[in-house]
Scaffold this motif. Structure first.
Motif, PDB file in Angstrom:
ATOM      1  N   ALA A 185      40.756  40.369  45.425  1.00  0.00           N
ATOM      2  CA  ALA A 185      42.129  40.234  45.901  1.00  0.00           C
ATOM      3  C   ALA A 185      42.347  38.864  46.538  1.00  0.00           C
ATOM      4  O   ALA A 185      43.390  38.238  46.350  1.00  0.00           O
ATOM      5  CB  ALA A 185      42.456  41.342  46.891  1.00  0.00           C
ATOM      6  N   VAL A 234      51.450  44.626  41.887  1.00  0.00           N
ATOM      7  CA  VAL A 234      50.216  44.224  42.565  1.00  0.00           C
ATOM      8  C   VAL A 234      49.255  45.391  42.645  1.00  0.00           C
ATOM      9  O   VAL A 234      48.040  45.237  42.477  1.00  0.00           O
ATOM     10  CB  VAL A 234      50.538  43.674  43.969  1.00  0.00           C
ATOM     11  N   PRO A 283      44.368  43.173  39.866  1.00  0.00           N
ATOM     12  CA  PRO A 283      43.101  42.932  40.545  1.00  0.00           C
ATOM     13  C   PRO A 283      43.238  42.917  42.060  1.00  0.00           C
ATOM     14  O   PRO A 283      42.237  43.015  42.768  1.00  0.00           O
ATOM     15  CB  PRO A 283      42.675  41.552  40.028  1.00  0.00           C
ATOM     16  N   ALA A 284      44.458  42.799  42.567  1.00  0.00           N
ATOM     17  CA  ALA A 284      44.676  42.799  44.017  1.00  0.00           C
ATOM     18  C   ALA A 284      45.032  44.196  44.510  1.00  0.00           C
ATOM     19  O   ALA A 284      45.766  44.360  45.473  1.00  0.00           O
ATOM     20  CB  ALA A 284      45.776  41.828  44.375  1.00  0.00           C
ATOM     21  N   GLN A 285      44.489  45.209  43.849  1.00  0.00           N
ATOM     22  CA  GLN A 285      44.786  46.586  44.218  1.00  0.00           C
ATOM     23  C   GLN A 285      44.421  46.834  45.679  1.00  0.00           C
ATOM     24  O   GLN A 285      43.379  46.419  46.155  1.00  0.00           O
ATOM     25  CB  GLN A 285      44.015  47.558  43.320  1.00  0.00           C
ATOM     26  N   PHE A 327      51.595  39.974  50.906  1.00  0.00           N
ATOM     27  CA  PHE A 327      51.390  38.707  50.198  1.00  0.00           C
ATOM     28  C   PHE A 327      52.559  37.749  50.397  1.00  0.00           C
ATOM     29  O   PHE A 327      52.359  36.557  50.676  1.00  0.00           O
ATOM     30  CB  PHE A 327      51.184  38.974  48.705  1.00  0.00           C
ATOM     31  N   VAL A 353      46.368  45.795  48.233  1.00  0.00           N
ATOM     32  CA  VAL A 353      47.100  44.845  49.061  1.00  0.00           C
ATOM     33  C   VAL A 353      48.592  45.038  48.828  1.00  0.00           C
ATOM     34  O   VAL A 353      49.062  44.985  47.688  1.00  0.00           O
ATOM     35  CB  VAL A 353      46.702  43.391  48.739  1.00  0.00           C
ATOM     36  N   VAL A 391      40.403  42.269  52.965  1.00  0.00           N
ATOM     37  CA  VAL A 391      40.720  42.419  51.547  1.00  0.00           C
ATOM     38  C   VAL A 391      39.464  42.164  50.729  1.00  0.00           C
ATOM     39  O   VAL A 391      38.520  41.508  51.190  1.00  0.00           O
ATOM     40  CB  VAL A 391      41.845  41.460  51.113  1.00  0.00           C
ATOM     41  N   SER A 392      39.457  42.650  49.523  1.00  0.00           N
ATOM     42  CA  SER A 392      38.314  42.458  48.639  1.00  0.00           C
ATOM     43  C   SER A 392      38.243  41.007  48.175  1.00  0.00           C
ATOM     44  O   SER A 392      39.266  40.301  48.156  1.00  0.00           O
ATOM     45  CB  SER A 392      38.429  43.380  47.430  1.00  0.00           C
ATOM     46  N   THR A 445      42.732  36.225  43.913  1.00  0.00           N
ATOM     47  CA  THR A 445      43.986  36.326  43.176  1.00  0.00           C
ATOM     48  C   THR A 445      45.188  35.912  44.017  1.00  0.00           C
ATOM     49  O   THR A 445      46.056  35.175  43.550  1.00  0.00           O
ATOM     50  CB  THR A 445      44.186  37.768  42.684  1.00  0.00           C
ATOM     51  N   LEU A 446      45.232  36.385  45.253  1.00  0.00           N
ATOM     52  CA  LEU A 446      46.412  36.192  46.090  1.00  0.00           C
ATOM     53  C   LEU A 446      46.324  34.985  47.009  1.00  0.00           C
ATOM     54  O   LEU A 446      47.352  34.486  47.470  1.00  0.00           O
ATOM     55  CB  LEU A 446      46.665  37.455  46.923  1.00  0.00           C
TER      56      LEU A 446
END
Length: 290
Positions: free
Chosen positions: A247, A67, A71-73, A80, A75, A243-244, A250-251
């Motif tokens: 992220a 992770v 793209p979920a950098q 998750f 987190v 979170v961004s 994605t999550l």
């Protein structure tokens, strides 16, 4: 009305008539028995917590690097999978609670309950409420670990997760009771339980995001009832995280039907309707039990 039978030289016997009051008392007694059984079985408490803790702190830590590079950098992967681990804990405990019916049948206690002057629906309802409450209490242990995986101890979040946990636990207990009502041995029940629960857990999005899945796998997650348990829990957690947008997409993409995200209220409604339907199935199974 109570009925009495008398004969010369024979004492009268009074059998209490059935009514709502007696049925509610039966629900209370069955629920109380479930709580006492859980409180007195510490081995069960420890054993059912082992797998969720393993997933959260061992597997979650080991896979965290994947992770971090995506793209979920930023987190933590444990953050998750945290909602999925809660769901896993609640579901497993609920099924174990339902499986105790098979033990009761083997040792003769179930027959004593079935011949009691109360409706069988009250026995099933008490069992489902008790199993749901026990599973929720067990889930609270994982809930207490939220801070260890960077999930805030927000009162609103904790109350939301508690409600969703009980709803999921009640539904799964009703499912387990409907299965256990016709099972004769524990081996048969646990074999069916593993065959049903494990695929449902892995296809619910508990351990991987629902975004970007192949078409066939995405279709399986949409028809999986547990997806509509895990997704509201994950949504509740991510609404309390900073979170961004990348992220979050994605999550926490949510469940989509025909290109539209399914509202959380509708997902919870689906779980509630399944719980009521499975409760009806379990009651019907018990009415046919000997």
């Amino acid at each position: 009305m109570a009925s009495g039978v008398t004969a010369p030289g024979v004492a009268g016997v009074r059998v209490p008539g059935r009514g709502v009051r007696h049925d509610l008392r039966a629900v209370k007694i069955v629920l109380h028995r479930e709580l006492l059984r859980f409180a007195n079985d510490r081995t069960r408490l420890v054993s059912t917590l082992f797998q969720p803790v393993l997933w959260l702190f061992v597997i979650g830590t080991g896979l965290g690097g994947l992770v971090a590079r995506g793209p979920a950098q930023g987190v933590d992967f444990r953050t998750f999978i945290y909602p999925g681990v809660i769901a896993m804990t609640v579901i497993t405990t609920a099924m174990f609670s339902a499986g105790s019916i098979v033990w009761d049948r083997e040792f003769g206690f179930l027959r004593e309950m079935l011949v009691a002057p109360v409706s069988r629906a009250s026995i099933v309802l008490g069992k489902c409420l008790g199993g749901g409450l026990v599973a929720t209490v067990q889930g609270c242990v994982i809930l207490a670990m939220a801070g260890l995986v960077h999930v805030p101890y927000s009162p609103g979040l904790l109350l939301t997760l508690l409600g969703e946990m009980f709803l999921a636990a009640f539904t799964i207990t009703a499912f387990g009771v409907s299965l256990a009502a016709r099972m004769k041995t524990m081996q048969s029940f646990f074999g069916v339980m593993q065959m049903a629960i494990m695929p449902m857990i892995f296809l619910s999005g508990a351990v991987f995001p629902l975004a970007g899945l192949p078409g066939w796998l995405g279709a399986l997650t949409k028809v999986n009832p547990l997806t509509y348990v895990v997704d509201p829990m994950r949504h509740a957690v991510f609404t309390h995280l900073a979170v961004s947008p990348a992220a979050a997409r994605t999550l926490n993409p949510g469940v989509h039907w025909f290109g539209h995200r399914v509202p959380i209220g509708l997902e919870l409604g689906i779980v509630a309707l399944m719980g009521v339907a499975l409760l009806g199935v379990a009651i019907a199974q018990f009415r046919r039990s000997d």
